[in-house]
Design a protein around this motif. Structure first.
Motif, PDB file in Angstrom:
ATOM      1  N   ARG A   1       0.816  -1.215   0.000  1.00  0.00           N
ATOM      2  CA  ARG A   1       0.000   0.000   0.000  1.00  0.00           C
ATOM      3  C   ARG A   1       0.850   1.265   0.000  1.00  0.00           C
ATOM      4  O   ARG A   1       0.331   2.368   0.164  1.00  0.00           O
ATOM      5  CB  ARG A   1      -0.952  -0.008   1.194  1.00  0.00           C
TER       6      ARG A   1
ATOM      7  N   LYS B   1      -2.737   3.050  -6.889  1.00  0.00           N
ATOM      8  CA  LYS B   1      -2.653   3.433  -5.487  1.00  0.00           C
ATOM      9  C   LYS B   1      -1.826   4.693  -5.274  1.00  0.00           C
ATOM     10  O   LYS B   1      -1.953   5.358  -4.250  1.00  0.00           O
ATOM     11  CB  LYS B   1      -2.062   2.290  -4.675  1.00  0.00           C
TER      12      LYS B   1
ATOM     13  N   TRP C   1      -7.959   1.409  -2.206  1.00  0.00           N
ATOM     14  CA  TRP C   1      -7.698   0.174  -1.477  1.00  0.00           C
ATOM     15  C   TRP C   1      -8.942  -0.290  -0.725  1.00  0.00           C
ATOM     16  O   TRP C   1      -9.191  -1.495  -0.613  1.00  0.00           O
ATOM     17  CB  TRP C   1      -6.551   0.371  -0.492  1.00  0.00           C
TER      18      TRP C   1
END
Length: 784
Positions: A403, A647, A739
């Motif tokens: 992430r 992301k 996410w």
């Protein structure tokens, strides 16, 4: 039937008569004819396999056998069984080094004087390999080798990394039989944005949970080797293994990062001192070498570790824990590659070069970032890295994982480049002095573990491979005469530590920084953007006594400076270095007219593979744009309507529970607009984006059936490569824009009837149009 003296019919056409007289024989049957086969490339007797392992942004001291505390047993074993070159030099940036390595010519002469994300329209900055240089892959293939490549290419224009782009400077067109990897300069290690196999883009719907790019390309390299040797065991192999690591983003698995927990709490000053001590013990640096002082130049400076706050120390140490883990993935990859060659019985007959493409990178600036593309916004003048520290502190446990897209602070780059000054991009030693190891068990067992102090440049690799393999290089390519090699073979020094240096002088240039080496003397500049070029910038060093550039002798030897400066000027003209980048931004801003095609509207239908990054970017980059969704909705339909980016940054629209949502991602900082219910029937949903002054921020409006449902003002516009992934319609492949949505639904394919999604580019943002190019040119001309 009348026949001639040879028994051929008198009326036989000339072409047939010539065929009949082939090789002086006239054969009427197979048995009566001498066979002839066209010659095929044949490698010389006992020609070795050749493997080049190139690591991205690895600093001089980042592996154990060059002084690191990071455990790199496979690399160290390579050094124990081969030889280390401690005065090995590349260019200060990745694409130019790759061009020089593969062609044996200086990077500007090869057409790649800068990173391959620009195209200002000059021969030395074409950002693709020139037609009048050959690659070592082309030469070795002509000499009977199987030529294989995995990893990072980065030697074609980003505008050509498309399904319809020119492939003239792609791997297979430049001598490789097989290729698997990325064409761009970097990628998300957990979710690569665009993989290519040979000449074809691969677009997986999603990546396995345990996917990791370095493991993937290692698997592919091993499979290629096994296949080649199974097909023809007698045919030697050239493998170019070009890592994406340790270039940012710095990603590694949690268990790999955990091994380094607490290892960097002492800070970069202590780590640097300890590495220098080990370098002296190992003999990597010669007796009397000084450790260069901590970088103090404005904009490149590093604060003493002890002056940092406790929060800064904690976060900054975490970045280096991640970096160390990434270095170890490179080491593990090398170990697997070696095991595969041993299993095939090929290791003893393999020449392997392990090195880096430039010095460690300072791109993370003073603070580092959990989102590497913050760095890119910063370089575009659109972001403040310091302001993101609190976000990074709160996300410390996520740094390095799937992430995040981290880059460490430049203090760690200073440690990585121990004992030298400055960083990647600079022409001082820290920018281009890299670790280098050569292994060849069949030839080097008698000198195993040796250190070589000869000056070697990356252009020397090409002629050295020719020497070691016995290959011969043609003087032309596709009918075009070739530029002469710039490099000089160093094969003799492999077995003879006292062999004379073959590379006596070398120029350097990168973004206005310049340097020139000759017989142990060096002049070098650290050019400040938008300041005059001139002789006043030159520093002078005697590298035989002062390899770390700590004592500037320019004032003492002005005539020597002038002479070396004149040599730099001559080399610059000979290698098409000009024009110099004065720092106005024109080099990246100026693009060819043909690229205007990328800003034409595009209508995408579900099932279209992910639209390539560059085409997608040109639809929205620093401009207003409109996205129109043509939807026939039925209650219960759900999923992603479109997604652009990932992301690191992007925007997306989806339907769930009959409710419409827009998500805007800026470096993982999310803005979400709840847009209300979607009613049944065919309709248009419009995302209307207005670019503000400078193109760094946008106003967003969403209209459903012509009515405004939601808006947000002054949202940060993802910049340049921040939207590194292209556009998906009806799904969000690869790295997710959101996410939270991915955790709940995965790629979330749309279940209803989505007819199309159309992108319509608008006007450039105020202050970014053609008048801006004219202004940049005016600024640059002030320093001509």
């Amino acid at each position: 039937m009348a026949v001639d003296a040879h028994g051929l019919p008198d009326d036989l056409p000339e072409a047939a008569r010539a065929y009949a007289g082939f090789q002086g024989r006239i054969g009427r049957t197979m048995a009566g004819s001498e066979p002839w086969w066209p010659p095929r490339p044949q490698a010389g007797e006992n020609a070795p396999n050749v493997v080049v392992v190139l690591v991205d942004d690895l600093g001089y001291s980042d592996v154990g056998c060059f002084g690191s505390e990071i455990a790199t047993p496979h690399i160290d074993r390579l050094a124990d069984e081969g030889v280390r070159y401690t005065d090995f030099h590349v260019t200060p940036m990745c694409s130019p080094t790759r061009a020089a390595l593969l062609t044996g010519r200086n990077s500007h002469a090869a057409g790649v004087g800068y990173v391959a994300h620009a195209d200002p329209g000059f021969p030395g900055h074409a950002m693709e390999l020139a037609d009048d240089v050959s690659t070592i892959a082309e030469v070795l293939r002509d000499n009977g080798y199987a030529t294989l490549m995995v990893g990072k290419w980065h030697l074609c224009k980003d505008a050509d990394a498309t399904d319809t782009g020119s492939r003239r400077s792609w791997p297979l067109q430049r001598g490789f039989d097989r290729f698997y990897g990325i064409l761009d300069g970097l990628t998300d290690m957990f979710h690569p944005h665009a993989l290519y196999r040979d000449n074809t883009r691969v677009t997986p719907e999603e990546y396995p949970e345990d996917y990791y790019f370095t493991d993937d390309i290692t698997d592919e390299a091993i499979a290629m080797l096994r296949s080649a040797k199974a097909s023809d065991p007698s045919r030697p192999v050239f493998l170019y293994f070009a890592h994406g690591a340790v270039h940012a983003p710095l990603n590694a698995r949690a268990e790999e990062i955990e091994r380094h927990r607490g290892a960097y709490e002492a800070g970069w000053d202590r780590i640097r001192a300890e590495r220098f001590r080990r370098q002296r013990e190992l003999g990597v640096v010669a007796d009397g070498t000084r450790l260069a002082p901590r970088n103090s130049e404005t904009g490149d400076d590093v604060r003493p570790w002890e002056e940092l706050s406790e929060d800064q120390k904690q976060v900054f140490a975490r970045y280096m824990e991640v970096y160390a883990a990434v270095v170890q993935t490179v080491d593990a990859s090398l170990g697997r590659l070696r095991s595969a060659l041993e299993e095939l019985g090929e290791w003893d007959d393999t020449v392997l070069l392990f090195t880096s493409d430039n010095g460690a990178s300072r791109e993370g600036e003073a603070q580092g970032s959990t989102q590497y593309f913050d760095v890119l916004r910063h370089y575009h003048g659109a972001g403040d890295l310091d302001g993101a520290f609190e976000r990074d502190r709160q996300a410390i446990d996520l740094i390095g994982g799937p992430r995040s897209l981290p880059h460490y602070p430049r203090g760690w780059a200073t440690a990585s480049n121990t004992p030298f000054r400055l960083y990647k991009i600079n022409t001082h030693a820290g920018g281009h002095t890299v670790p280098a190891i050569v292994s060849w068990p069949r030839r080097l067992s008698g000198v195993a573990g040796g250190i070589r102090r000869q000056y070697v440049h990356v252009t020397d690799v090409f002629p050295t491979i020719l020497e070691l393999t016995g290959a011969t290089a043609a003087g032309h390519r596709h009918g075009v005469g070739l530029k002469p090699l710039a490099g000089h073979g160093f094969a003799r020094s492999l077995e003879d530590p006292d062999a004379p240096e073959t590379h006596r002088e070398q120029y350097y240039e990168m973004q206005g920084h310049r340097g020139y080496y000759r017989d142990g003397w060096e002049i070098v500049t650290r050019h400040v953007p938008l300041t005059p070029f001139g002789d006043h910038e030159w520093e002078l060093y005697d590298l035989r006594a002062d390899p770390t550039e700590t004592r500037d002798l320019a004032a003492r030897y002005p005539e020597l400076v002038a002479g070396l400066a004149a040599r730099w000027e001559r080399a610059a003209w000979e290698n098409q270095v000009f024009p110099l980048n004065e720092g106005s931004g024109l080099q990246r801003a100026r693009r060819p007219e043909r690229e205007k095609a990328f800003a034409r509207p595009v209508r995408l239908v579900p099932g279209t593979p992910t639209l390539e990054r560059y085409r997608s970017l040109m639809l929205v980059y620093r401009r207003s744009f409109r996205v129109t969704v043509d939807l026939d909705f039925a209650p219960g339909d759900r999923g992603v309507l479109f997604a652009h980016g990932g992301k690191s940054g992007g925007y997306s629209m989806s339907v769930d529970g009959d409710e419409l949502t827009y998500v805007h991602n800026h470096s993982a900082e999310m803005t979400e607009l709840a847009l209300g219910a979607v009613t049944a029937g065919r309709q248009r949903i419009v995302l209307d984006v207005t670019a503000l002054e400078g193109g760094t921020h946008v106003d967003v409006r969403v209209l459903v059936r012509g009515q405004v449902r939601g808006k947000a003002d002054a949202l940060p516009m993802p910049m340049g490569m921040a939207m590194f992934q292209g556009i998906d319609v009806g799904v969000d492949r690869g790295s997710p824009v959101s996410w939270a949505r991915f955790d709940a639904e995965g790629t979330f394919p749309y279940t209803g009837t989505l007819h199309s999604v159309t992108w319509t580019p608008g006007d450039p943002a105020p202050g970014t149009g053609p008048e801006t190019l004219a202004k940049l040119r005016e600024i640059g001309m002030a320093f001509e």
